[in-house]
Design a protein around this motif. Structure first.
Motif, short mmCIF file in Angstrom:
data_model
loop_
_atom_site.label_atom_id
_atom_site.label_comp_id
_atom_site.label_asym_id
_atom_site.label_seq_id
_atom_site.Cartn_x
_atom_site.Cartn_y
_atom_site.Cartn_z
N GLY A 86 49.77 27.17 34.06
CA GLY A 86 48.55 27.89 34.24
C GLY A 86 48.51 29.22 33.75
N ARG A 87 47.87 30.18 34.35
CA ARG A 87 47.93 31.31 34.03
C ARG A 87 47.72 32.54 35.09
NH1 ARG A 87 42.75 33.06 35.29
NH2 ARG A 87 41.13 31.30 35.66
N ASN A 88 47.67 33.68 34.70
CA ASN A 88 47.56 34.82 35.58
C ASN A 88 46.16 35.09 35.90
OD1 ASN A 88 50.33 35.57 35.83
ND2 ASN A 88 50.21 36.60 33.97
N PHE A 89 45.83 35.67 36.99
CA PHE A 89 44.63 36.04 37.09
C PHE A 89 43.81 37.00 36.11
CE2 PHE A 89 46.32 36.16 41.81
CZ PHE A 89 45.83 35.02 41.95
N SER A 90 42.63 37.04 35.82
CA SER A 90 42.06 37.86 34.86
C SER A 90 41.52 39.20 35.40
CB SER A 90 40.73 37.22 34.05
OG SER A 90 39.84 36.89 35.20
N GLN A 91 41.05 40.05 34.65
CA GLN A 91 40.69 41.46 35.27
C GLN A 91 39.33 41.08 36.09
OE1 GLN A 91 41.96 44.26 35.54
NE2 GLN A 91 43.92 43.75 34.52
N GLN A 92 38.61 40.06 35.36
CA GLN A 92 37.28 39.95 36.06
C GLN A 92 37.31 39.40 37.32
OE1 GLN A 92 38.18 39.30 32.80
NE2 GLN A 92 37.05 40.88 31.97
N GLU A 93 38.63 38.42 37.32
CA GLU A 93 38.69 37.95 38.84
C GLU A 93 39.22 38.83 39.84
OE1 GLU A 93 39.73 33.25 37.32
OE2 GLU A 93 41.41 34.85 37.23
N ASP A 94 39.73 39.66 39.50
CA ASP A 94 40.27 40.84 40.19
C ASP A 94 39.43 41.83 40.62
OD1 ASP A 94 42.35 42.03 41.98
OD2 ASP A 94 43.07 43.16 40.38
N GLN A 95 38.28 41.24 41.33
CA GLN A 95 37.31 42.31 41.76
C GLN A 95 36.28 41.47 42.61
OE1 GLN A 95 34.55 43.51 38.55
NE2 GLN A 95 34.87 41.62 37.47
N ARG A 96 35.54 42.09 43.69
CA ARG A 96 34.73 41.72 44.69
C ARG A 96 33.56 40.86 43.83
NH1 ARG A 96 34.57 46.01 47.97
NH2 ARG A 96 36.77 45.55 48.41
N GLY A 97 33.46 39.54 44.64
CA GLY A 97 32.35 38.88 44.01
C GLY A 97 32.82 37.87 43.10
N ALA A 98 34.04 37.75 42.55
CA ALA A 98 34.36 36.92 41.65
C ALA A 98 34.69 35.53 42.48
CB ALA A 98 35.53 37.45 40.86
N ALA A 99 34.82 34.36 41.42
CA ALA A 99 35.31 33.18 41.92
C ALA A 99 36.38 33.32 42.62
CB ALA A 99 35.08 32.24 40.68
N PRO A 100 36.72 32.59 43.72
CA PRO A 100 38.14 32.80 44.46
C PRO A 100 38.93 31.92 43.76
CG PRO A 100 36.21 32.29 46.08
CD PRO A 100 35.77 32.09 44.63
#
Length: 818
Positions: free
Chosen positions: A132-146
């Motif tokens: 797989g992969r690391n978390f993206s910057q878009q996922e590292d913020q409130r409201g993003a997909a868990p």
């Protein structure tokens, strides 16, 4: 090389002729070398082995530093984001915080340990994912997909290492997370096992949003060529700018940049090096013991050395032969010592459960093998040099005479000196072990401020289906505690956000009255306990004045608080604290709460070390905390439940679990411990070195007693003729007995005198930079006297058998033999 092989062949033949001597020497050396190898492997694995990350020397930790209290704290998340944008000294900067989750969609409910990490956390460490992969910057913020990344061990145990794991879901705390990555085997950061990793930016806003509130650990990777000093200067400049932008949160706050390894190791370095030095003393005692054996053996080989010299062997050639024999003995002892070390590392680690970092690196590796080889050669030369030099100084005429004993007195003086050294070093070790033993006794006798007996603590993972709102969460915990209280044998049950002695920290700024101070960071600090109304009863904490909380103190009633005696005496000296208003926290603060009671002070950090910069403690009703805190990481799910019972935990916990299951099938009870276990673990920093010093001191005592026995026994065998003459001239057997005993006691007392001086110097030196002693002085007279008496008695016992043999000498037989 030919000469060396010849010497080795001859040494093997000589040792085969004396199997008892060889076995005793090898076992003695194996004990000393094995103990040193085991301790070295611990020190090497914990202190010296590099961190298991890419270019670990460039990894650092960035702390905030409160200049008002001169202590470091975790940074706030908003400050970290500003550092991340502004700092040019770092290639990357990442953050994390510890978290816990309840897994409910893969069979039986299970509590998992996790970490919230920033998107670039694993790349900052230089760790590549297995799948797989690391978390993206878009996922590292409130409201993003868990999304979630799982550990390798969790992947293996739950999904059988299936490569189809990506995209599968985990229900954590009632929320469905999609698996996007799997970490490599063996990866970890910090102590303990971590099962799941989630994006930090999606975390609890109550923890992450307030600027100035300690929330995360910040790590950074320095750019190539940038030093820690340079990065420290830049971070200080950035922090000064933040102080100007956000004075309320950052006034008086600095930054500290330290190596990541320093964070990982903690404060165990001094203790481990102390123990390595202590076990080195055991090796010196073993060397002295074997040197005495070689000296005694060399007397029987006096004619051999004389004949070799007469045939043209030089003194250096004799010394070389004898050093070859001693080195061979040492290498044999090292081989056996390696087996002892491999067996002994696990018990060493077991004496410090949960407290020693980086134990996964401890083992017998190439570095340890090299250390053992070097030590064995050095030891072989060390204990063999003195006997070799003594034996090479052979008087040919005297030695070739039948019965010549010209060098006996010299050998006796050297042997006696070695015994004195053994006794002195043994006393040093015994004094160290004795001081730590008395420290542990003082800790157990210390009043913790609460009753550690018959208290069980555990945590509850509440069902997400029945705790979706603050009102439901409160109702579930009330129902659970009420039903636990009815279990036979349970005297009281309640919960608390933190529990004394487990190392948890809930420190917050506070002020008295309604006026908020201009600088919150400069406000005094207190330890905050959020508890239920029956907490004092469950813990056995005395109520000094006023009242504690009641069932009527709810979210709908005015806020109340209780303070401890230290708080009252410090901030209300000469005043009545009852009725005063108390506020605490960052943004927004909580309060004012009316002080309704004063309770006893409890030991929060350990039984013997209150190392916090604040001792003031305050209590607030758990049922009064705001709704936004009830469900989050500051609320009920993280609270510990404490049960006072007259029954053992094994009899109570099954009933507690039944209560949890009856309320909701997907609830779990975990982290079950007794307060006695917690109190014992809080003393691990003293108990660990105490146990090892006791083992080392016991080994040293055994070697020293064998050494003094060997010297006296050898002396008696050499003095048979003299004893026979004395008895023939009318000497009493009791006088002969006292003479032999006196010879041994003189050596022992000389060693005790030297050892007392050395122990006083070393203990005072060590106590100046270690924090191991509590309730006892480094020069405690009782410890020194007790150890000296024990050593004297051991020396007396070691002399008894040779003395008894001496009084059985028959004068006629002794003179006829001569």
């Amino acid at each position: 090389m030919g000469t060396l092989l010849q010497d080795l062949s001859y040494a093997l033949r000589m040792l085969r002729k004396s199997p008892a001597f060889a076995a005793m020497a090898v076992v003695t050396l194996a004990l000393g070398i094995g103990a040193n190898t085991a301790m070295f492997s611990v020190v090497d694995g914990v202190l010296w082995a590099p961190l298991p990350y890419f270019q670990p020397d460039r990894l650092v930790v960035i702390w905030e530093n409160n200049l008002h209290f001169k202590n470091t704290v975790w940074p706030s998340y908003p400050n970290f984001r500003d550092w991340q944008r502004s700092a040019g000294s770092f290639q990357q900067m990442a953050a994390l915080r510890w978290q816990s989750y309840d897994l409910t969609n893969l069979g039986a409910p299970e509590h998992l340990h996790g970490q919230d990490v920033s998107a670039n956390f694993f790349s900052t460490l230089g760790v590549d994912l297995t799948l797989g992969r690391n978390f993206s910057q878009q996922e590292d913020q409130r409201g993003a997909a868990p999304v979630v990344i799982v550990s390798n061990s969790f992947w293996k145990s739950r999904f059988g290492s299936s490569p189809q794991v990506l995209g599968k879901s985990l229900t954590l705390n009632g929320i469905s997370y999609s698996i996007v990555g799997v970490l490599p085997r063996g990866f970890h950061f910090g102590d303990g096992t971590v099962d799941v990793y989630t994006p930090l930016g999606q975390g609890d806003p109550l923890m992450l949003d307030p600027r100035g509130a300690p929330a995360i650990i910040s790590i950074g990777r320095l750019k190539p060529g940038v030093s820690i000093v340079q990065s420290q200067a830049e971070m200080s400049t950035i922090q000064s700018h933040l102080e100007q932008l956000y004075p309320d949160a950052n006034r008086g706050m600095g930054t500290d940049v330290i190596p990541l390894k320093q964070l990982m190791i903690g404060d165990v370095g001094g203790t481990l090096l102390l123990l390595l030095g202590a076990v080195a003393l055991v090796l010196l005692i073993a060397c002295a013991n074997v040197a005495n054996l070689l000296l005694a053996r060399s007397m029987a080989r006096t004619r051999e050395f004389a004949i070799r010299s007469a045939l043209g062997a030089s003194r250096s050639r004799v010394v070389q032969q004898l050093l070859t024999e001693s080195t061979l003995l040492s290498v044999a002892g090292a081989v056996l010592g390696l087996a002892i070390a491999k067996w002994g590392v696990a018990p060493v680690l077991a004496t410090m459960p949960g407290s020693l970092p980086r134990t996964e690196n401890v083992g017998v590796n190439a570095t340890v093998l090299l250390f053992t080889l070097v030590v064995s050669i050095a030891v072989g030369i060390l204990f063999g040099l003195t006997p070799a030099l003594k034996s090479s100084r052979t008087d040919l005429r005297t030695s070739l005479k039948e019965g010549g004993r010209g060098a006996t007195s010299t050998h006796h003086r050297v042997q006696s000196s070695l015994v004195v050294v053994q006794m002195a070093l043994t006393l040093v070790l015994l004094v160290g072990a004795g001081l730590l033993f008395r420290t542990i006794r003082h800790m157990w006798d210390t009043d913790a401020g609460f009753d550690t007996q018959h208290v069980i603590t555990f945590k509850l993972s509440p069902s997400p289906s029945s705790t979706g709102t603050p009102a439901n969460m409160r109702a579930v915990y009330r129902q659970f505690l009420e039903r636990v209280s009815t279990i036979p044998g349970v005297q009281a049950a309640d919960f608390s956000y933190i529990v004394p002695l487990v190392g948890e920290d809930n420190v917050a700024p506070f002020w008295i009255g309604s006026e908020k101070p201009a600088n919150v960071q400069a406000a005094p600090r207190m330890m905050v306990f959020d508890t239920g109304p029956d907490y004092l009863h469950a813990m056995g904490i005395p109520l000094v004045r006023g009242r504690f909380f009641s069932q009527q103190d709810t979210e709908k009633s005015p806020c109340v608080a209780a303070i401890d005696t230290v708080f009252a005496n410090t901030y209300f000296r000469g005043q009545d604290p009852l009725g005063q208003g108390l506020n605490f926290g960052w943004t927004p603060p909580w309060g004012p709460c009316r002080i309704v009671g004063v309770v006893g002070h409890v030991k929060q950090w350990s039984m013997g070390d209150e190392n916090s910069f604040t001792q003031a403690q305050a209590y607030f009703p758990m049922y009064q905390i705001p709704d936004q805190w009830v469900i989050g990481s500051l609320g009920f799910p993280t609270a510990a439940i404490l049960v006072r019972t007259s029954l053992p935990s094994a009899a109570v916990i099954p009933a507690v679990k039944n209560v949890a299951y009856e309320i909701a099938k997907d609830q779990a009870v975990y982290d079950v411990r007794t307060m006695q276990e917690i109190a014992s673990e809080s003393m691990s920093s003293q108990r660990f070195p105490m146990i090892l010093l006791e083992v080392f001191a016991g080994l040293a005592l055994l070697l020293a007693s064998v050494g003094i026995y060997g010297v006296i026994s050898y002396s008696v065998s050499q003095r048979v003729h003299e004893i026979g003459i004395r008895m023939a001239l009318g000497a009493e057997r009791s006088g002969i007995f006292r003479m032999i005993i006196g010879q041994g006691l003189r050596m022992a007392l000389a060693g005790l005198a030297v050892g007392v001086v050395a122990a006083v110097i070393l203990t005072r030196l060590l106590s100046s930079f270690t924090n191991l002693l509590y309730g006892v002085r480094a020069s405690d007279p009782a410890t020194f006297i007790g150890v000296a008496v024990v050593l004297a008695l051991v020396a007396l016992a070691a002399c008894y058998i040779p003395a008894r043999r001496a009084v059985r000498v028959e004068p006629i037989e002794a003179l006829r033999h001569e």
